[in-house]
Design an enzyme around this catalytic site. Sequence first.
Site, PDB file in Angstrom:
ATOM      1  N   TYR A 198       0.840  -1.204   0.000  1.00 25.77           N
ATOM      2  CA  TYR A 198       0.000   0.000   0.000  1.00 25.77           C
ATOM      3  C   TYR A 198       0.873   1.252   0.000  1.00 25.77           C
ATOM      4  CZ  TYR A 198      -3.257   3.528   1.811  1.00 25.77           C
ATOM      5  OH  TYR A 198      -4.003   4.668   2.003  1.00 25.77           O
ATOM      6  N   LYS A 202       1.238   4.070  -2.993  1.00 24.17           N
ATOM      7  CA  LYS A 202       0.821   5.454  -2.762  1.00 24.17           C
ATOM      8  C   LYS A 202       1.978   6.427  -3.007  1.00 24.17           C
ATOM      9  CE  LYS A 202      -3.012   6.353  -1.487  1.00 24.17           C
ATOM     10  NZ  LYS A 202      -4.145   6.693  -2.379  1.00 24.17           N
TER      11      LYS A 202
END
Length: 310
Positions: A198, A202
């Site tokens: 994640y 990002k």
Amino acid sequence: MADLASDYFVTSLQYTKKTYQDVYPVIDPTNPSNSLAGRIAIITGASRGIGARGIVPSFARAGVHGLVLVARDEAKLKEAEHEVLAINPKIETLLVALDVTNEAAVGQLFDKIQARFGRHADILVSNAAISAATNEGGPTLHEAPVDEWWKNFEVNVKGFFVFTKYFISALPSPTTPATIINISTSGAWLVYPLAAAYSVSKLASQQYCTMLHAAYGGTLNVVSIHPGLVETDMTHPFFRKFDFDTPTLTGGLCTWVAADAERSGFLSGRVISANWDIEELVARKSDIVAKNELTMDLVGTFGKEQFETA
């Protein structure tokens, strides 16, 4: 980390003297200076979490003309629309259930926007995201299933790219003023092995915002927002001991950014935290720009000049 204070994730990232964990007057969407009257906004990930509980109602309170609500769950989108119309029944809505990684579906969405409103959208809030392949037992990254790991990049990077591609393409010209807001995370620049896929995905989306600003910075306002620590269904159990920020804190900041590009334009290509005091950021505008702060960079001393002798 068991001995960390409950407000650790606010104070450890503190960039302004004042910090907030809930919406405050300057970013209040009902503040006339944050009006979105006449604007059409697209919000992805609008059916749950920060989108449904923070960004969507904030845009409704800011008096946006049209709201395009995007997510995979049509039933949840209808719930979000119900709240919008309860806040302001004059808002025109368009609900589109789709997968943000499906290019054909996204392209068709922009045709629907043109048909529904007779014009292009002014604002894109890229909020849709997933956090897959999290290792709750520890930072054993090699144990993550490859396909689960890659899902983060499909949604958080490819999905963001596809939406920005068609959002910009739908503008009358590349020089048409518009705003893109990327909902980011502190994991994009900190090290969280428990959520590595994640965080790295990002970071990629954050850097893409920098590229967008470099390419279209004259007219396109591109700002990344770290929403703070908000309790959602993506929140890792590790973080539940800490203070949570409200979804409306992020929602209010999004309206502030989108309402006036001249006011917020110095933040284009940069990342800010919803916890920071926006008035202090504005006061430090010259310094932030001069030092190119709030950007991702490689730390070190570079250039051949440092090795040259007098």
